[in-house]
Scaffold this motif. Structure first.
Motif, short mmCIF file in Angstrom:
data_model
loop_
_atom_site.label_atom_id
_atom_site.label_comp_id
_atom_site.label_asym_id
_atom_site.label_seq_id
_atom_site.Cartn_x
_atom_site.Cartn_y
_atom_site.Cartn_z
N VAL A 186 0.79 -1.01 0.42
CA VAL A 186 -0.18 -0.30 0.07
C VAL A 186 0.45 1.39 0.19
CG1 VAL A 186 -2.15 -1.37 0.86
CG2 VAL A 186 -0.28 0.16 2.24
N GLU A 187 -0.39 2.08 -0.38
CA GLU A 187 0.72 4.06 -0.44
C GLU A 187 0.49 4.99 0.33
OE1 GLU A 187 2.75 6.83 -3.64
OE2 GLU A 187 2.53 4.97 -4.46
N VAL A 188 0.96 5.35 1.13
CA VAL A 188 0.68 6.61 1.80
C VAL A 188 0.33 7.53 0.98
CG1 VAL A 188 0.49 8.12 3.86
CG2 VAL A 188 1.53 5.75 4.23
N GLU A 189 -1.26 7.88 1.14
CA GLU A 189 -2.09 9.04 0.23
C GLU A 189 -1.10 10.40 1.74
OE1 GLU A 189 -4.88 10.21 -3.45
OE2 GLU A 189 -5.41 9.45 -1.66
N GLY A 190 -1.84 10.32 2.47
CA GLY A 190 -2.23 10.92 3.08
C GLY A 190 -2.24 11.34 4.70
N ALA A 191 -2.30 11.07 6.19
CA ALA A 191 -1.79 10.89 6.94
C ALA A 191 -2.17 11.99 8.10
CB ALA A 191 -0.32 10.60 7.23
N ARG A 192 -3.14 11.80 8.72
CA ARG A 192 -3.20 13.18 9.90
C ARG A 192 -3.46 12.23 11.17
NH1 ARG A 192 -9.50 14.62 9.95
NH2 ARG A 192 -10.37 13.12 9.03
N TRP A 193 -3.69 12.91 12.23
CA TRP A 193 -4.12 12.91 13.55
C TRP A 193 -5.75 13.26 14.03
CZ3 TRP A 193 -1.53 8.75 16.21
CH2 TRP A 193 -0.28 9.26 16.06
N HIS A 194 -6.65 12.22 14.50
CA HIS A 194 -7.70 12.91 14.88
C HIS A 194 -8.14 12.02 16.08
CE1 HIS A 194 -11.75 13.24 14.58
NE2 HIS A 194 -12.04 12.19 14.65
N LYS A 195 -8.22 12.75 17.17
CA LYS A 195 -8.53 12.61 18.38
C LYS A 195 -7.61 11.50 18.95
CE LYS A 195 -13.58 13.97 18.83
NZ LYS A 195 -15.31 13.37 18.78
N ASP A 196 -6.00 11.81 18.32
CA ASP A 196 -4.80 10.69 18.83
C ASP A 196 -5.13 9.35 18.41
OD1 ASP A 196 -3.88 12.22 21.21
OD2 ASP A 196 -5.13 11.75 22.57
N ILE A 197 -5.51 9.55 17.44
CA ILE A 197 -5.57 8.36 16.50
C ILE A 197 -5.62 8.60 14.92
CG2 ILE A 197 -7.51 6.63 14.71
CD1 ILE A 197 -9.22 7.20 17.71
N LEU A 198 -4.19 7.92 14.33
CA LEU A 198 -3.51 7.85 13.16
C LEU A 198 -4.93 7.23 11.86
CD1 LEU A 198 -1.60 8.91 11.39
CD2 LEU A 198 -0.59 6.68 11.24
N LEU A 199 -5.38 8.74 11.16
CA LEU A 199 -5.68 7.82 9.80
C LEU A 199 -5.40 8.19 8.83
CD1 LEU A 199 -9.21 10.13 10.78
CD2 LEU A 199 -8.73 7.94 11.52
N LEU A 200 -5.22 7.24 8.25
CA LEU A 200 -4.55 6.87 6.73
C LEU A 200 -5.14 7.41 5.18
CD1 LEU A 200 -1.37 4.71 7.51
CD2 LEU A 200 -1.25 6.88 7.54
N SER A 201 -5.47 7.94 4.41
CA SER A 201 -5.31 7.87 3.18
C SER A 201 -4.52 7.05 2.03
CB SER A 201 -6.09 9.38 2.81
OG SER A 201 -6.32 10.04 3.28
N LEU A 202 -4.74 6.03 1.56
CA LEU A 202 -3.94 4.98 1.06
C LEU A 202 -4.85 5.24 -0.55
CD1 LEU A 202 -3.93 1.62 3.18
CD2 LEU A 202 -2.66 3.69 3.53
N VAL A 203 -3.75 5.09 -0.99
CA VAL A 203 -3.34 5.48 -2.92
C VAL A 203 -4.50 3.71 -3.70
CG1 VAL A 203 -2.22 4.99 -4.86
CG2 VAL A 203 -1.78 6.14 -3.43
N GLY A 204 -5.48 4.31 -3.81
CA GLY A 204 -6.76 3.12 -4.71
C GLY A 204 -7.42 3.02 -3.95
N VAL A 205 -8.20 3.28 -2.49
CA VAL A 205 -8.58 3.02 -1.60
C VAL A 205 -9.34 4.38 -1.77
CG1 VAL A 205 -9.02 2.05 0.86
CG2 VAL A 205 -6.68 1.40 -0.22
N ASP A 206 -10.06 4.21 -1.99
CA ASP A 206 -11.53 5.26 -2.04
C ASP A 206 -12.95 5.36 -1.86
OD1 ASP A 206 -9.58 6.72 -4.00
OD2 ASP A 206 -10.24 5.28 -6.02
#
Length: 172
Positions: A47-67
């Motif tokens: 998988v390739e990381v498209e974006g990463a952000r923290w939300h209430k101490d939880i890491l959220l990832l956007s992955l390429v092709g996971v839409d």
């Protein structure tokens, strides 16, 4: 050897973001946009990381092709892994990665063989799981008082255990 740096959890929202149980000391590096990660099972990735952000101490990832949410849900439980060779050794002589400890021979302070480090557990206090031939497993708190010496070059870890810690037989 592969090291687990994260585990994909439940989807977040409807656009394919996933929650990640972080298992690395450096999430900003490991999950930076553009980073490709191998997976376990291998069939789920890489998988390739498209974006990463923290939300209430939880890491959220956007992955390429996971839409969408369904694609994110299909990845739930997938482990994100890196090659241990990609991890630089620590500058601190008293700091060790799990992969450096697993497989070391365990001996007593007197030099008697005990077994082998089978795993390292991180539950409040770090514990070494020592597999002893024909005697099951023993759990040794990973503290300097009980583990005074680690020689990675020789592949040996010395345990100076109080009486009974390594002698317990499974008498059930």
């Amino acid at each position: 050897m592969q090291l687990v740096v994260g585990r994909i959890g439940r989807p977040h929202g409807v656009r394919g973001e996933v929650t990640v149980e972080v298992r690395t000391d450096n999430p900003e590096l490991r999950f930076a946009p553009g980073t490709a990660l191998a997976t376990d099972p291998a069939s789920a990735g890489p998988v390739e990381v498209e974006g990463a952000r923290w939300h209430k101490d939880i890491l959220l990832l956007s992955l390429v092709g996971v839409d969408d949410r369904d694609a994110a849900e299909a990845l739930r439980g997938t482990l994100l892994v890196i090659d241990s060779a990609d991890v630089p050794p620590s500058e601190d002589p008293d700091e060790f990665s799990d992969h450096q400890l697993i497989g070391l021979s365990v001996v007593t302070a007197g030099g008697d063989p005990v077994g082998e480090v089978a795993d390292v557990l991180h539950h409040g206090q770090d514990l070494l799981v020592v597999r002893r031939p024909s005697r099951g497993e023993a759990y040794v708190p990973f503290v300097k008082a009980l583990v005074p010496e680690i020689d990675l070059e020789k592949g040996v870890l010395v345990v100076d255990a109080p009486p009974g810690l390594l002698d317990l037989d499974e008498a059930e």
